[in-house]
Design a protein around this motif. Structure first.
Motif, PDB file in Angstrom:
ATOM      1  N   SER A  87       0.838  -1.209   0.000  1.00 18.63           N
ATOM      2  CA  SER A  87       0.000   0.000   0.000  1.00 18.63           C
ATOM      3  C   SER A  87       0.865   1.249   0.000  1.00 18.63           C
ATOM      4  O   SER A  87       0.606   2.219  -0.731  1.00 18.63           O
ATOM      5  CB  SER A  87      -0.920  -0.001   1.219  1.00 18.63           C
ATOM      6  OG  SER A  87      -1.877  -1.043   1.153  1.00 18.63           O
ATOM      7  N   GLY A  91       1.140   3.424  -3.359  1.00 18.06           N
ATOM      8  CA  GLY A  91       0.222   4.533  -3.154  1.00 18.06           C
ATOM      9  C   GLY A  91      -1.232   4.139  -3.267  1.00 18.06           C
ATOM     10  O   GLY A  91      -2.052   4.905  -3.785  1.00 18.06           O
ATOM     11  N   GLY A  92      -1.574   2.959  -2.779  1.00 20.02           N
ATOM     12  CA  GLY A  92      -2.950   2.481  -2.854  1.00 20.02           C
ATOM     13  C   GLY A  92      -3.429   1.921  -1.538  1.00 20.02           C
ATOM     14  O   GLY A  92      -2.771   2.071  -0.504  1.00 20.02           O
ATOM     15  N   ASP A 221       0.711   2.484 -11.422  1.00 23.90           N
ATOM     16  CA  ASP A 221      -0.227   3.135 -10.506  1.00 23.90           C
ATOM     17  C   ASP A 221      -1.520   2.343 -10.324  1.00 23.90           C
ATOM     18  O   ASP A 221      -2.527   2.896  -9.868  1.00 23.90           O
ATOM     19  CB  ASP A 221      -0.559   4.548 -10.998  1.00 23.90           C
ATOM     20  CG  ASP A 221      -1.330   4.558 -12.320  1.00 23.90           C
ATOM     21  OD1 ASP A 221      -1.494   3.474 -12.950  1.00 23.90           O
ATOM     22  OD2 ASP A 221      -1.766   5.653 -12.745  1.00 23.90           O
ATOM     23  N   ALA A 224      -3.274   2.359  -6.993  1.00 20.76           N
ATOM     24  CA  ALA A 224      -3.816   3.662  -6.615  1.00 20.76           C
ATOM     25  C   ALA A 224      -5.239   3.858  -7.130  1.00 20.76           C
ATOM     26  O   ALA A 224      -5.951   4.773  -6.682  1.00 20.76           O
ATOM     27  CB  ALA A 224      -2.915   4.776  -7.140  1.00 20.76           C
TER      28      ALA A 224
END
Length: 393
Positions: A87, A91-92, A221, A224
């Motif tokens: 995470s 960036g999620g 990404d 994200a």
């Protein structure tokens, strides 16, 4: 003699390529002044760091639970650690119950594809493909649909879209790639997710070699995206980063609803992943960040040595290089299987021919080789270049 029945899907699956190549060594003597250079398999040959080995040893001696069945989906602390670290890195938002620990990444692939497809269904594999992916699909009666890659060994989402039919269930990507070594740009990975989502199929992304990506930061990404789990499935292996190949520890990340189906598969084929390997992986995640960074730096230095070395090899062409692999074209008129076997006898080099990574009908494999360079240091790479330069057949 009357033979007992043989599953035709299994009988029609090709033999394990690494084992086939090792048989080429039978009867070959390598003199002390020219020992074998084995670049056929991508696996660490050294033991894990002492601290990790001590953690495993302590558990083996003092933790009775380490010798019992564990949870089917894996050690809860390890699942939570993967969720937290991934995470942060991507960036999620990933929850622990979206993570499963498996007996290696190959089992993660088998488990996920078993939830997606059955006999007669189709899954798209870019070529050159990772041969164990193709082998499993063949065994399961699932058609592997080859997606030829273009310049730089990068797959084209538009070409993939043209291959999607009513029985297509997923597209599989491997980045950094095995066997090609290339790192897929974030925008390309995103385009494949959008394609999969639009067509109602899954995107499986195998990131076994993520720890050796040359890029800084997240390589994509997808996590994200707040709806990542509607189409995206992530696979990982602890084997390379922590030298745990013999302990067989992998991971998959997917939706909670699919995880319920994954649990059925894992309970049937393994009951649970090995406890000691999971303990080692957890200790490594918590304590070896700097050590893994050093391993990455060394692999990147070996990659640079490979790239530099091939610029001086007349007639050879590097198609891709990264993580553990270089994928190259050889200059000989010999087909790659024969060329690879002669390399063993006449140059003391064991590598794999491109035909092991390509459909039989694709002539490109006859000119290609995979070189797994991660197990030889920079001096060894220099010696490899000298031997390849001396080849005249």
């Amino acid at each position: 003699m009357t033979l007992t029945p043989l599953n035709p899907a299994l009988g029609g699956t090709f033999a394990p390529p690494v084992m086939e190549a090792r048989r080429w060594l039978d009867g070959v003597v390598f003199p002390p002044e020219r020992p074998l250079i084995n670049v056929s398999q991508a696996a660490p040959v050294d033991s894990p760091p002492e601290g990790l080995r001590r953690a495993i040893a302590e558990a083996a001696l003092n933790d009775p639970a380490a010798h019992l069945y564990g949870p089917v989906l894996g050690n809860s602390e390890l699942r939570a650690e993967v969720a937290a670290q991934w995470s942060l890195a991507y960036g999620g938002e990933i929850a622990a119950d979206q993570v499963a620990i498996t007996q290696g990444c190959n089992q993660a692939f088998c488990a996920v594809t078993a939830t997606l497809a059955g006999a007669g269904d189709e899954i798209i594999l870019p070529t050159p493909w990772y041969f164990n992916h193709k082998m499993w699909l063949d065994m399961a009666g699932i058609k592997a649909v080859p997606l030829a890659t273009g310049a730089g060994l990068l797959p084209d989402p538009a070409a993939a879209a043209a291959l999607i039919g009513p029985r297509t269930r997923a597209i599989v990507l491997v980045s950094p790639n095995n066997p090609g070594g290339v790192e897929y740009p974030a925008a390309l990975v995103r385009a494949f997710l959008e394609l999969a989502r639009a067509r109602g199929i899954a995107l499986i992304l195998d990131e076994t070699y993520r720890d050796f990506d040359a890029r800084e930061g997240a390589p994509h990404d997808l996590f994200a995206d707040p709806d990542w789990d509607d189409s995206f499935i992530h696979l990982y292996s602890f084997s390379k980063a922590y030298r745990l190949t013999g302990h067989r520890v992998g991971a998959l990340i997917t939706s909670r609803s699919r995880m319920a189906e994954v649990e059925k598969f894992l309970d049937t084929v393994a009951i649970c992943p090995g406890q000691l390997g999971q303990i080692g992986a957890l200790w490594g995640m918590r304590n070896l960040r700097d050590w893994v960074a050093g391993e990455r730096a060394e692999i990147l230095a070996r990659r640079a040595a490979m790239e530099t070395g091939f610029t001086a090899l007349e007639g050879w062409k590097m198609l891709g290089c990264g993580a553990y692999f270089a994928y190259v074209e050889h200059p000989s008129a010999l087909p790659s299987p024969e060329f690879a076997r002669r390399l063993v006898r006449e140059a003391g080099v064991l590598t794999l021919p491109g035909t092991m990574f390509m459909p039989e009908t694709d002539p490109a494999g006859q000119r290609q080789l995979r070189i797994a360079f991660a197990n030889i240091d920079r001096d060894g790479i220099a010696t490899l270049m000298q031997r390849l330069a001396s080849v005249t057949f």
